[in-house]
Design a protein around this motif. Structure first.
Motif, PDB file in Angstrom:
ATOM      1  N   LEU A 115       0.805  -1.224   0.000  1.00 30.51           N
ATOM      2  CA  LEU A 115       0.000   0.000   0.000  1.00 30.51           C
ATOM      3  C   LEU A 115       0.839   1.276   0.000  1.00 30.51           C
ATOM      4  O   LEU A 115       0.425   2.303  -0.534  1.00 30.51           O
ATOM      5  N   ASP A 116       2.014   1.234   0.604  1.00 35.02           N
ATOM      6  CA  ASP A 116       2.861   2.425   0.684  1.00 35.02           C
ATOM      7  C   ASP A 116       3.810   2.590  -0.504  1.00 35.02           C
ATOM      8  O   ASP A 116       4.492   3.602  -0.615  1.00 35.02           O
ATOM      9  N   THR A 117       3.831   1.594  -1.394  1.00 33.38           N
ATOM     10  CA  THR A 117       4.675   1.708  -2.584  1.00 33.38           C
ATOM     11  C   THR A 117       4.150   2.840  -3.454  1.00 33.38           C
ATOM     12  O   THR A 117       2.941   2.988  -3.642  1.00 33.38           O
ATOM     13  N   THR A 118       5.074   3.625  -3.998  1.00 33.81           N
ATOM     14  CA  THR A 118       4.661   4.743  -4.844  1.00 33.81           C
ATOM     15  C   THR A 118       5.106   4.531  -6.290  1.00 33.81           C
ATOM     16  O   THR A 118       6.050   3.799  -6.571  1.00 33.81           O
ATOM     17  N   GLY A 119       4.387   5.179  -7.160  1.00 34.92           N
ATOM     18  CA  GLY A 119       4.696   5.190  -8.584  1.00 34.92           C
ATOM     19  C   GLY A 119       4.338   6.550  -9.136  1.00 34.92           C
ATOM     20  O   GLY A 119       3.822   7.410  -8.420  1.00 34.92           O
ATOM     21  N   THR A 120       4.598   6.737 -10.408  1.00 35.83           N
ATOM     22  CA  THR A 120       4.312   8.019 -11.051  1.00 35.83           C
ATOM     23  C   THR A 120       3.125   7.860 -11.985  1.00 35.83           C
ATOM     24  O   THR A 120       3.143   7.038 -12.900  1.00 35.83           O
ATOM     25  N   TRP A 131      -3.485   5.233  -2.298  1.00 35.27           N
ATOM     26  CA  TRP A 131      -4.219   6.325  -2.930  1.00 35.27           C
ATOM     27  C   TRP A 131      -4.934   5.826  -4.182  1.00 35.27           C
ATOM     28  O   TRP A 131      -6.098   6.184  -4.433  1.00 35.27           O
ATOM     29  N   VAL A 132      -4.245   4.989  -4.970  1.00 34.55           N
ATOM     30  CA  VAL A 132      -4.849   4.478  -6.202  1.00 34.55           C
ATOM     31  C   VAL A 132      -6.072   3.625  -5.885  1.00 34.55           C
ATOM     32  O   VAL A 132      -7.114   3.744  -6.542  1.00 34.55           O
ATOM     33  N   LEU A 133      -5.984   2.770  -4.880  1.00 34.39           N
ATOM     34  CA  LEU A 133      -7.141   1.953  -4.495  1.00 34.39           C
ATOM     35  C   LEU A 133      -8.324   2.838  -4.108  1.00 34.39           C
ATOM     36  O   LEU A 133      -9.464   2.590  -4.526  1.00 34.39           O
TER      37      LEU A 133
END
Length: 165
Positions: A115-120, A131-133
């Motif tokens: 859940l804390d993994t980020t992407g662009t 955030w995406v979910l």
């Protein structure tokens, strides 16, 4: 059977099941309609049930897969202008298969991404899987609501989920 969000489930599990329950409602809104009804524009802007499914497939790839470096299906249309438009050469089966592939790819991304993994994102913003979910849950629920109205206008059918059987 309609999925139920666990009352004491973990964050990721609960968000994913909530998303899936509304994804299933989207498909339920199509049941029993013929191709003409699925494509029938029901608003001045041309909103139709099949176009909404095409859009939802596009954003599944665009939010769950692309930002985190997972494979995205090559689109045969311009996602910026044609993701809600269904051309005569696109069959209902094509669009439903596209949605199924997008959901499957998104589910894999959700399963393997913390859940804390980020992407662009496509707009250059850094986003976390959490955030995406949340964003996609909002988007699917919003469009499922549109589908509730469109379906009612087509044949009078109402309801947000199939009745428990």
């Amino acid at each position: 059977m309609t999925k139920t969000v666990p009352y004491t489930g973990g964050e990721k599990e609960s968000l994913h099941i909530a998303l899936d329950r509304h994804r299933d409602a989207v498909l339920w809104k199509l049941e029993g309609l013929d191709d003409e009804q699925l494509r029938r524009p029901m608003t001045p802007t041309g909103t139709n049930l099949l176009g909404l499914v095409k859009h939802l497939a596009t954003v599944e790839y665009g939010w769950f897969c692309a930002p985190f470096g997972y494979e995205v299906e090559k689109l045969w249309f311009d996602s910026a202008t044609e993701d809600m438009t269904v051309s005569p050469d696109e069959t209902t089966a094509d669009i439903l298969a596209f949605y199924d592939r997008a959901r499957t790819a998104a589910d894999r991304a959700i399963e393997v991404t913390d859940l804390d993994t980020t992407g662009t994102s496509w707009n250059g913003r850094e986003v976390s899987m959490r955030w995406v979910l949340i964003h996609m849950l909002e988007d699917v629920v919003r469009h499922a609501g549109h589908m509730d109205i469109v379906r009612e206008l087509i044949d009078g059918a109402t309801g947000t989920h199939p009745a428990a059987g």
